[in-house]
Write a protein that holds these residues in place. Structure first.
Motif, PDB file in Angstrom:
ATOM      1  N   VAL A  47      -3.204   3.223  -0.060  1.00 56.62           N
ATOM      2  CA  VAL A  47      -1.995   2.553   0.404  1.00 56.62           C
ATOM      3  C   VAL A  47      -1.863   2.817   1.897  1.00 56.62           C
ATOM      4  N   THR A  48      -1.108   1.949   2.571  1.00 58.28           N
ATOM      5  CA  THR A  48      -0.917   2.116   4.007  1.00 58.28           C
ATOM      6  C   THR A  48       0.278   1.290   4.469  1.00 58.28           C
ATOM      7  N   ASP A  49       0.766   1.646   5.627  1.00 60.29           N
ATOM      8  CA  ASP A  49       1.804   0.869   6.312  1.00 60.29           C
ATOM      9  C   ASP A  49       1.119   0.167   7.474  1.00 60.29           C
ATOM     10  N   GLN A  57      -3.289  -1.476  -0.598  1.00 58.72           N
ATOM     11  CA  GLN A  57      -1.960  -2.057  -0.781  1.00 58.72           C
ATOM     12  C   GLN A  57      -1.070  -1.659   0.390  1.00 58.72           C
ATOM     13  N   TRP A 103       6.257   3.084   4.836  1.00 60.66           N
ATOM     14  CA  TRP A 103       5.647   4.400   4.951  1.00 60.66           C
ATOM     15  C   TRP A 103       6.141   5.396   3.901  1.00 60.66           C
ATOM     16  N   ARG A 131       7.246   4.857   0.978  1.00 60.17           N
ATOM     17  CA  ARG A 131       6.676   4.514  -0.324  1.00 60.17           C
ATOM     18  C   ARG A 131       5.210   4.922  -0.410  1.00 60.17           C
ATOM     19  N   CYS A 132       4.509   4.879   0.725  1.00 51.72           N
ATOM     20  CA  CYS A 132       3.116   5.341   0.741  1.00 51.72           C
ATOM     21  C   CYS A 132       3.052   6.807   0.342  1.00 51.72           C
ATOM     22  N   SER A 158       3.930   7.194  -3.341  1.00 55.05           N
ATOM     23  CA  SER A 158       2.870   6.694  -4.216  1.00 55.05           C
ATOM     24  C   SER A 158       1.757   7.718  -4.368  1.00 55.05           C
ATOM     25  N   ALA A 209      -1.625   6.289  -6.214  1.00 58.57           N
ATOM     26  CA  ALA A 209      -2.660   5.943  -5.246  1.00 58.57           C
ATOM     27  C   ALA A 209      -3.614   7.121  -5.109  1.00 58.57           C
ATOM     28  N   ILE A 256      -4.116   7.716   1.278  1.00 57.80           N
ATOM     29  CA  ILE A 256      -3.410   6.953   2.307  1.00 57.80           C
ATOM     30  C   ILE A 256      -4.371   6.700   3.456  1.00 57.80           C
TER      31      ILE A 256
END
Length: 251
Positions: free
Chosen positions: A28-30, A65, A69, A71-72, A75, A81, A84
């Motif tokens: 995951v990432t922003d 996905q 941030w 939420r990353c 997760s 996940a 990151i």
């Protein structure tokens, strides 16, 4: 009951075959262009391409996905996940996540200004009384800059909002990574309105982190080793050049 030797052997086998089975790594990432972002509904960016290439060499697929941030972080904490993509290394984060030793990218934080209202920066005292736009949740590595009381910090919800405030003179300066700020200025068509001070206010590095999980520990080492090899290849230099300043700003 299985012997302790058999349990250890099973764990080792899981670690060694994680990549060999062609599994998918769920990250995951922003979004932070040009390092990682979406274009026409597809993930792209410098660090995205680096990560995808290293995983390809390790026999794995990348599933990415985008999310805010916070939420990353959640997760990863909840196990939804595997890791990151692009995060700064803070000692207090090591208990919650496993940092891949080799960094993906070097970051240079600079101060952007409106061209019609430049504020030269050479030393911290030059910022006395100024209002500087920052992004919430982002880490600025230089402790002197981060904790200084000479200037006032004002948060904006996005990097785009920060540049908008800058050209409307609602803030005096905006701190951002040089490459990210230049890319965003070009995307927003603000090249003629936004400049930046060449002296950096800090440097940092961005990393891939994984969950603390026995099967991911071996992957972290293999990823770092392969990334070091990739950085010595012409393909890595070509990739860096492709994501260099999209349209250089005038001095």
């Amino acid at each position: 009951m299985p012997s302790i030797q058999r349990v250890i052997a099973t764990l080792l086998l899981c670690c060694l075959t994680f990549a060999a089975r062609g599994e998918t790594l769920r990250l995951v990432t922003d979004a932070w262009a040009p390092y990682v972002y979406e274009e026409d509904g597809q993930a792209t960016g410098l660090d995205y391409e680096i990560t995808r290439e290293i995983l390809r060499r390790l026999g794995m697929q990348l599933e990415l996905q985008f999310m805010p941030w916070k939420r990353c972080l959640l997760s990863l904490e909840q196990g939804h996940a595997d890791g990151i993509l692009d995060i700064f290394h803070l000692p207090e984060r090591e208990a919650q996540m496993l940092f891949v030793e080799e960094p993906l990218s070097d970051v240079e934080f600079v101060l952007f200004h409106a061209r019609n209202r430049p504020y030269p920066y050479e030393r911290l005292e030059d910022l006395r009384g100024r209002v500087i736009g920052i992004s919430p949740g982002y880490w600025y590595n230089d402790a002197t800059f981060r904790t200084s009381t000479l200037f006032r910090r004002e948060e904006a919800p996005t990097h785009e909002a920060n540049l908008g405030k800058l050209i409307r003179h609602r803030v005096d300066l905006v701190v951002n990574d040089r490459r990210a700020g230049l890319y965003l200025s070009a995307q927003l068509g603000l090249q003629e309105q936004v400049g930046y001070n060449r002296k950096a206010v800090g440097h940092d590095r961005m990393y891939l982190v994984l969950r603390h999980d026995p099967r991911l520990a071996r992957l972290a080492k293999d990823f770092a080793d392969e990334l070091r090899r990739f950085k010595r290849e012409p393909a890595y230099a070509e990739l860096q050049q492709r994501y260099a300043n999209p349209e250089p700003l005038k001095p």
